[in-house]
Design a protein around this motif. Sequence first.
Motif, PDB file in Angstrom:
ATOM      1  N   VAL A 163       0.862  -1.186   0.000  1.00 26.61           N
ATOM      2  CA  VAL A 163       0.000   0.000   0.000  1.00 26.61           C
ATOM      3  C   VAL A 163       0.895   1.231   0.000  1.00 26.61           C
ATOM      4  O   VAL A 163       1.766   1.375   0.873  1.00 26.61           O
ATOM      5  N   VAL A 164       0.687   2.106  -0.969  1.00 28.50           N
ATOM      6  CA  VAL A 164       1.423   3.371  -1.053  1.00 28.50           C
ATOM      7  C   VAL A 164       0.569   4.454  -0.402  1.00 28.50           C
ATOM      8  O   VAL A 164      -0.569   4.691  -0.831  1.00 28.50           O
ATOM      9  N   VAL A 165       1.097   5.099   0.629  1.00 24.55           N
ATOM     10  CA  VAL A 165       0.360   6.112   1.377  1.00 24.55           C
ATOM     11  C   VAL A 165       1.052   7.459   1.168  1.00 24.55           C
ATOM     12  O   VAL A 165       2.241   7.610   1.491  1.00 24.55           O
ATOM     13  N   LEU A 166       0.323   8.395   0.619  1.00 22.38           N
ATOM     14  CA  LEU A 166       0.835   9.750   0.426  1.00 22.38           C
ATOM     15  C   LEU A 166       0.429  10.599   1.618  1.00 22.38           C
ATOM     16  O   LEU A 166      -0.758  10.810   1.877  1.00 22.38           O
ATOM     17  N   LEU A 167       1.427  11.075   2.358  1.00 22.99           N
ATOM     18  CA  LEU A 167       1.204  11.959   3.491  1.00 22.99           C
ATOM     19  C   LEU A 167       1.491  13.399   3.083  1.00 22.99           C
ATOM     20  O   LEU A 167       2.008  13.659   1.998  1.00 22.99           O
ATOM     21  N   GLU A 168       1.174  14.323   3.964  1.00 26.90           N
ATOM     22  CA  GLU A 168       1.411  15.731   3.636  1.00 26.90           C
ATOM     23  C   GLU A 168       2.891  16.034   3.458  1.00 26.90           C
ATOM     24  O   GLU A 168       3.266  16.894   2.665  1.00 26.90           O
ATOM     25  N   LYS A 169       3.773  15.315   4.177  1.00 21.06           N
ATOM     26  CA  LYS A 169       5.203  15.599   4.091  1.00 21.06           C
ATOM     27  C   LYS A 169       6.036  14.345   3.883  1.00 21.06           C
ATOM     28  O   LYS A 169       7.237  14.371   4.117  1.00 21.06           O
ATOM     29  N   ASP A 170       5.430  13.262   3.426  1.00 22.66           N
ATOM     30  CA  ASP A 170       6.198  12.030   3.271  1.00 22.66           C
ATOM     31  C   ASP A 170       5.445  11.080   2.357  1.00 22.66           C
ATOM     32  O   ASP A 170       4.277  11.290   2.020  1.00 22.66           O
ATOM     33  N   LEU A 171       6.136  10.014   1.947  1.00 21.40           N
ATOM     34  CA  LEU A 171       5.558   8.935   1.158  1.00 21.40           C
ATOM     35  C   LEU A 171       5.948   7.628   1.820  1.00 21.40           C
ATOM     36  O   LEU A 171       7.141   7.342   1.994  1.00 21.40           O
ATOM     37  N   VAL A 172       4.972   6.823   2.190  1.00 17.83           N
ATOM     38  CA  VAL A 172       5.188   5.585   2.926  1.00 17.83           C
ATOM     39  C   VAL A 172       4.627   4.432   2.105  1.00 17.83           C
ATOM     40  O   VAL A 172       3.519   4.532   1.558  1.00 17.83           O
ATOM     41  N   VAL A 173       5.392   3.335   2.011  1.00 17.85           N
ATOM     42  CA  VAL A 173       4.942   2.123   1.332  1.00 17.85           C
ATOM     43  C   VAL A 173       4.927   0.996   2.358  1.00 17.85           C
ATOM     44  O   VAL A 173       5.949   0.708   2.985  1.00 17.85           O
ATOM     45  N   ILE A 174       3.760   0.350   2.525  1.00 18.62           N
ATOM     46  CA  ILE A 174       3.553  -0.676   3.550  1.00 18.62           C
ATOM     47  C   ILE A 174       3.538  -2.042   2.883  1.00 18.62           C
ATOM     48  O   ILE A 174       2.883  -2.244   1.847  1.00 18.62           O
ATOM     49  N   ASP A 175       4.261  -2.982   3.465  1.00 21.49           N
ATOM     50  CA  ASP A 175       4.331  -4.347   2.960  1.00 21.49           C
ATOM     51  C   ASP A 175       3.176  -5.153   3.539  1.00 21.49           C
ATOM     52  O   ASP A 175       3.076  -5.339   4.760  1.00 21.49           O
ATOM     53  N   LEU A 176       2.274  -5.664   2.688  1.00 25.40           N
ATOM     54  CA  LEU A 176       1.116  -6.437   3.126  1.00 25.40           C
ATOM     55  C   LEU A 176       1.410  -7.928   3.230  1.00 25.40           C
ATOM     56  O   LEU A 176       0.544  -8.681   3.712  1.00 25.40           O
ATOM     57  N   GLU A 177       2.567  -8.370   2.791  1.00 27.90           N
ATOM     58  CA  GLU A 177       2.867  -9.797   2.757  1.00 27.90           C
ATOM     59  C   GLU A 177       3.685 -10.270   3.950  1.00 27.90           C
ATOM     60  O   GLU A 177       3.991 -11.459   4.051  1.00 27.90           O
ATOM     61  N   GLN A 178       4.068  -9.354   4.836  1.00 32.38           N
ATOM     62  CA  GLN A 178       4.828  -9.737   6.017  1.00 32.38           C
ATOM     63  C   GLN A 178       4.011  -9.447   7.275  1.00 32.38           C
ATOM     64  O   GLN A 178       3.168  -8.556   7.298  1.00 32.38           O
ATOM     65  N   ILE A 179       4.295 -10.209   8.300  1.00 38.09           N
ATOM     66  CA  ILE A 179       3.567 -10.058   9.559  1.00 38.09           C
ATOM     67  C   ILE A 179       3.894  -8.709  10.192  1.00 38.09           C
ATOM     68  O   ILE A 179       5.056  -8.306  10.271  1.00 38.09           O
ATOM     69  N   GLY A 180       2.863  -8.039  10.653  1.00 37.03           N
ATOM     70  CA  GLY A 180       3.043  -6.729  11.277  1.00 37.03           C
ATOM     71  C   GLY A 180       3.003  -5.573  10.314  1.00 37.03           C
ATOM     72  O   GLY A 180       3.058  -4.419  10.742  1.00 37.03           O
ATOM     73  N   TYR A 181       2.923  -5.849   9.018  1.00 39.16           N
ATOM     74  CA  TYR A 181       2.863  -4.815   7.979  1.00 39.16           C
ATOM     75  C   TYR A 181       3.988  -3.784   8.126  1.00 39.16           C
ATOM     76  O   TYR A 181       3.742  -2.598   8.368  1.00 39.16           O
ATOM     77  N   PRO A 182       5.253  -4.214   7.992  1.00 36.56           N
ATOM     78  CA  PRO A 182       6.347  -3.234   8.069  1.00 36.56           C
ATOM     79  C   PRO A 182       6.372  -2.354   6.832  1.00 36.56           C
ATOM     80  O   PRO A 182       5.772  -2.684   5.798  1.00 36.56           O
ATOM     81  N   ILE A 183       7.055  -1.239   6.932  1.00 36.89           N
ATOM     82  CA  ILE A 183       7.165  -0.319   5.807  1.00 36.89           C
ATOM     83  C   ILE A 183       8.463  -0.583   5.055  1.00 36.89           C
ATOM     84  O   ILE A 183       9.431  -1.121   5.604  1.00 36.89           O
ATOM     85  N   PHE A 184       8.488  -0.226   3.789  1.00 32.40           N
ATOM     86  CA  PHE A 184       9.691  -0.314   2.985  1.00 32.40           C
ATOM     87  C   PHE A 184      10.591   0.882   3.285  1.00 32.40           C
ATOM     88  O   PHE A 184      10.101   1.991   3.532  1.00 32.40           O
TER      89      PHE A 184
END
Length: 1047
Positions: free
Chosen positions: A261-282
């Motif tokens: 999941v690519v999440v666009l924030l007001e001051k950042d861009l976060v990509v979340i891994d859905l295939e690993q436990i705990g949903y860590p970010i890239f």
Amino acid sequence: RICYCQHDSGAAVIQLQFLVNEGALVSALADDSVHLWNLRQKQPAILHTLKFNRERITFCHLPFQSKWLYIGTEKGNIHIVNVESFTLSGYVIMWNKAIELSSKSHPGPVVHISDNPMDEGKVGTFQRYPPLLQAIHSVAWHHEGKQFTCSHSDGTLTTWNVRVPAKPTITITPHGKQPKDGKKPEPCKPILKVEYKTTRAGDAFVVMSGGLSYDTGCRRSCLTVMHGKSTAVLEMDYPIVDFLTLCETPYPNDFQEPYAVVVLLEKDLVVIDLEQIGYPIFENPYPLSIHESPVTCVEYFADCPPELIPALYSVGSRQKRQGYSKKEWPISGGNWGQGTLSYPEIIVTGHADGSIKFWDASAIMLQVLYKLKTAKVFEKALKGGKEEKPSTEIVDEDPFAIQTLSWCPESRMLCVAGVSAHVIIYRFSKQEMTTEVLLEVRMQGELNDVDSPDPAGDHPPTPSTPVPPSSSRLFTACCLVCRVCRVWSAPLKQSPGYQVELVIQLVWVSGEPPQQITSLAVSSSDGLVVFGNSSGLAVVDYLQKSLLLNMSTSELYSPSDPYQRQPRSPRKTRQPSGGEGSMRSHFNVQLSRLRHGMFYLIYLFVFIFLAAKMSKKMSSPTEQKTGLGLTFRWVINQSYFPFLFQLYQSIHFHIIHHFSSLFVLSLYHPDAKDSSFSRSRSSSVTSIERESREAISSFHFSESFPRKTDSSPSPSLWLGTTQGTVLVLSLSLPPTGDQRLQQPVGVSSCGTLVRLKGGILTMAFLDSLGAVLPPSYEPWSEPNAPDEEKTRRRRPASPPPTQEGQDSQYAVVCSEKQAKVVGLPSQSCFFKHNITESSFVLRADVVQMAAGLCLACFCANGHIMTLSLPSLRPLLDVNYLPLTDMRIARTFCFSNLGQAMYLTSPTEIQRITYSQETCDNLQEMMGELFTPLETPEAPNRGFFKGLFGGGAQSLDREDLFGETAAGKASRSLAQHIPGPQGMEGMKGAASGVVGDLARARIALDERGQKLGELEDRTAAMMASADSFSKHAHDMMLKYKDKKWYQL
């Protein structure tokens, strides 16, 4: 960052729609305009624009592999646009045709448009309909097209079946409290967006933003991921703007198989891994924001040693935080440019939290190499020690903010100055080092026999003539009191990278906070560091951990100096108001004094009241009639209460000190003209006031001729002041080796060299041929290596002695108004140039260009000027950027080979060039956004779905929306505006020869690959046809002579 695009109108972008695998982008703006961008060129450009006149745009939708764009409006209508020609179709879906005949209310604006994944002939239009249900924010389809999910403003999710449109089949409140009595759950915050993605192996993923309960203590934006029976709430650092789920297939009628999941924030861009436990970010390889905390200092270094970037990266790679996904960054579009700079570049940024970041700027994109946290040195001292408390009150919010820094790339020595008047010296080491606890060594230097008590009270003041506690003490001269801290006695672990060598802290003197450090320099070959402020300067030997010199600016002038400044005014020196940082710090200091003065005034009233009560019991009636003041003085002068008399003296002094400073503030507070960069030198400011405000503005270590009588160069320190004076200090260094660590270093003043208009900004030295003489440095070697592996410290070889009557060096001095070239050792001025009369120079540097040296200047009126050296002839004068923000003035800096940089916004660094060679290669250096990929095959419908009509149904939209069937749209509805043409458009669309050749080669390879695949498929089809023919012939022969009843 590969490219940067901006709409000319400046209106907010409300939605983006990509033409998948087509190299185009559609943008919808808040001014009701729709733009088509071409991404197939290095600098994207607008091809077409549609400006709606009568309706406001609320939502856009472009189906996959379709050329028809749906545009929803505030009136509830949907218009169709042909993306190829970017013209409106005559076919319009009116709001009254999209609702039931029994409905009498207007459905509201269009909030969502989407196709049924299994039937392209069915288009779902979703609008806010207040009379029926809570307002809809977003819609997500199931891939089979039988149901869809809506998110609402009350925090609920409703699932609808297309065959039962009367009411939702499922209604849930993901974060609402479920009452036990069967009542409706409490309303929650709106769910702004929801996406429903299916998988073949398990449960579907439901991803949404918002929807938290109003009772939840979390105030940050959150992203919720629902998978089966588990619900994970992911808290974000900034508000969520939008998010997008990355799937394995682009087709909506197939299992999506989401993986991120690519999440666009007001001051950042976060990509979340859905295939690993705990949903860590890239781990994000692209820094969208240049800082985690505000940038306070920026330095730019071009043409650095080639081994420096790998060294910083090696120690920085060990600082990686834990908790990241183990997979690689999933976004891989675009290509790097074919041409890059042939020399390494490094950007160093200082931040408000005390951190320092080193960035690799050799390519188009910035990459963090190493991060240093200077606040670690002070964390324990500030929490545990009482004597550190006064220095932190200078700046309430960011006591560790970086004020200025000095970095030598060759020796890798780093010197940092903070806003709390502290200096830290770092050495670079690739090895981990365990050292001792900081040992404090106090050194005091006093001027004019002034009493300077220690604020902590641990050490007695230096003996001097006692001064009565009266207002006259307010006007005593301010001096530098240094506390030098070094690592010494208990375990202290320092990781590889920059390790603390020495800490220097300026402390309060006579109740006066230390002035902020205005200039700083370090010399690795001499083993010295020098810093100065509005009070004077201090020279510290960081090898011997000793203070060599501590003098005020007036003491640096020799008795025979024509520019000598004797202290003729009792007024206390103040920090000059030269910029936003100094103005703010000056105001913070005065505000702190006012706050302390109010406390002291309250203490005095309470003390007088208590003393009066006590005096009534101990004094006679006649003494009580003399008044409260006489009675009070009689009591505190008795031997019965000696401590009361001392307390009265302290309170009386601080009241006069703090409240008298308010009057001085009115004299030195900058007016509106000063804040608009018109530094007035009017006669209203007396010469005495100008002298008292003289501060050190720049330093330069050099092997030069400090005196006219010198026949050979020697180590010297050159310093410039805010009043345009250049002073010289001669350095006497002991021999290298053990003697350097044991014998003292001699420092003597040589008086004034030259005087210019305005404050001194930079100094440099040239040899007799006009080549720059860089400051001497010691090549880097591992400081923690064994003794037998350490190289001996050697100073660079000195130039040959000068001949009688000839100058072998030239000193280049630039101030806020003019520049001079002075010959050495004769100290005669050879060239002089008045840079500006109506404005003043903010930043000046001597830079090395491909063809020679030049002096680059940036003025407050926005002009960038370059002067030849040593003749000071104007080479360039461009009105680049009018100065409208103090951030630009504080962060603008030049570097070698025609590069410059400044902070254009709180989160962006702007890099510019004034080199023709770099401009010619700019197109080759730029990357490409669009990379064509092979579109995956559409999902197989299956035999039975194709036979019974259960698969996806296609629709020829051309027959429905084309001009032949629908006609032309009204011209008054929207205005078509073609993209920019002419030379500017040609330049934006054109690319370099290397890029054209590269694209031609890629296209040729793709063509050959496709031809090879086509040949293989043809051969396979021929083999299959031959096999089928053989089997058919065998079957015919087998049943040729048999009757029907024999089969």
